[in-house]
Structures are given as C-alpha cells and as structure tokens.
Design a protein around this motif. Structure first.
Motif, PDB file in Angstrom:
ATOM      1  N   PHE A   1      37.501  27.225  23.993  1.00 28.56           N
ATOM      2  CA  PHE A   1      38.588  26.767  23.126  1.00 28.56           C
ATOM      3  C   PHE A   1      38.646  27.689  21.918  1.00 28.56           C
ATOM      4  O   PHE A   1      37.610  28.090  21.392  1.00 28.56           O
ATOM      5  CB  PHE A   1      38.361  25.317  22.683  1.00 28.56           C
TER       6      PHE A   1
ATOM      7  N   SER B   1      38.375  17.062  21.308  1.00 36.41           N
ATOM      8  CA  SER B   1      39.529  16.217  21.633  1.00 36.41           C
ATOM      9  C   SER B   1      39.919  16.311  23.102  1.00 36.41           C
ATOM     10  O   SER B   1      40.679  15.489  23.615  1.00 36.41           O
ATOM     11  CB  SER B   1      40.733  16.562  20.737  1.00 36.41           C
ATOM     12  N   GLU B   2      39.381  17.327  23.777  1.00 40.36           N
ATOM     13  CA  GLU B   2      39.633  17.475  25.221  1.00 40.36           C
ATOM     14  C   GLU B   2      38.412  17.055  26.035  1.00 40.36           C
ATOM     15  O   GLU B   2      38.310  17.366  27.226  1.00 40.36           O
ATOM     16  CB  GLU B   2      39.993  18.930  25.552  1.00 40.36           C
TER      17      GLU B   2
ATOM     18  N   HIS C   1      35.060  17.852  25.469  1.00 40.56           N
ATOM     19  CA  HIS C   1      33.903  18.764  25.499  1.00 40.56           C
ATOM     20  C   HIS C   1      33.066  18.573  24.232  1.00 40.56           C
ATOM     21  O   HIS C   1      33.574  18.754  23.117  1.00 40.56           O
ATOM     22  CB  HIS C   1      34.374  20.218  25.589  1.00 40.56           C
TER      23      HIS C   1
ATOM     24  N   LYS D   1      39.448  21.030  18.782  1.00 42.65           N
ATOM     25  CA  LYS D   1      40.258  21.123  19.998  1.00 42.65           C
ATOM     26  C   LYS D   1      39.395  20.795  21.208  1.00 42.65           C
ATOM     27  O   LYS D   1      39.795  20.044  22.102  1.00 42.65           O
ATOM     28  CB  LYS D   1      40.861  22.528  20.143  1.00 42.65           C
ATOM     29  N   ALA D   2      38.188  21.355  21.246  1.00 43.12           N
ATOM     30  CA  ALA D   2      37.284  21.126  22.383  1.00 43.12           C
ATOM     31  C   ALA D   2      36.901  19.649  22.478  1.00 43.12           C
ATOM     32  O   ALA D   2      37.008  19.039  23.549  1.00 43.12           O
ATOM     33  CB  ALA D   2      36.026  21.993  22.235  1.00 43.12           C
TER      34      ALA D   2
END
Ligand code: THU
Length: 133
Positions: free
Chosen positions: A38, A64-65, A67, A61-62
C-alpha cells in the motif's frame, strides 16, 4: 517485491504529495506480511494539525483494507539527507508491527534500513496497558 521495487513505489508517491505549506513532499510504500503493498503521501492542511504523514497514509490504507502485519516500509523524500519517520508514525508502526524495518530513500536513491525497534526503543504498546477487568 524487491527492495528496489518497494523504494521505487515510495519515490513515485512523492508526486501525489499535497504539501502546499511545507513544500516538503514525501512518499511511502508499506509491504504487508502477505506481500501486499500500500502506498501513501503526505497530506497537509491549512490548520496544520490534521496533516497526515506519508507513512501513516500508507499504513491506514493497509489497515482499512484488513492488513495489520507489516514487514517493512519505504519512505522517500527529495532531500540528500535520509528522512526518518516522525514520532507519531513510529508509534503507529509499533502498534501493528514492532519488528518491521524502515527503509529511508534519499533523492539519489540511496537506501538506509533501520529496524523500528531501534527508532523507537522502549515503545509504548498494548502490553504496556494494564489488563482489562
Ligand atoms: N512528513 C512525512 O510525510 N513523513 C516524514 O517522515 C516526515 C514528515 C511530512 C509531514 C509534513 O507534511 C511535511 O513532511 C513537513 O513536516
């Protein structure tokens, strides 16, 4: 992903930086334990305090996905000096992956790798909190 590829992704993200106040553009790329990557850039704000560093943008970002485990993060800036993550970003990294590495990339493409534990010794983490009743 090779170290060179990860660093190149961080460097490419410099172009996405929103830094109208400091003009200090930073890019980052975080590699997760499953190999997913990310990217992020710094995002400034006229009120200054809401500014988000490139490292936290990539990590959030990671997370929230889905990870939460990271092997390493590359941080790139346009200076000759290596740009080390700020204290807040070190703390965010510590929350998820205390054993990750931080790769700092300068304007010449030189890379300096430092373990997070070295950047944040005696870090505060969930084990520092008393157990919940
Ligand atoms: N900055 C980062 O994005 N990462 C760092 O490691 C150091 C600082 C940003 C925050 C702000 O937008 C600008 O650089 C100047 O501090």
């Amino acid at each position: 992903m090779t170290t060179e590829e990860l660093c190149r992704k961080a460097v490419a993200m410099i172009e996405m930086a929103y830094a109208p106040y400091s003009h200090f553009r930073v890019g980052a790329a975080v590699e997760c334990d499953d190999g997913a990557v990310f990217t992020g850039c710094n995002i400034e704000n006229a009120a200054f305090t809401p500014t988000n560093c490139a490292e936290r943008t990539a990590i959030f970002k990671a997370v929230s996905e889905g990870h939460r485990r990271f092997r390493r993060i590359a941080v790139a800036a346009e200076t000759e000096d290596f740009t080390a993550p700020c204290g807040v970003c070190r703390q965010v990294m510590m929350e998820f992956s205390p054993d990750m590495d931080v790769l700092m990339v300068n304007c010449r493409g030189d890379v300096k790798t430092v373990p997070l534990r070295q950047l944040l010794p005696y870090g505060f983490d969930s084990a520092s909190l008393p157990a919940n009743p």
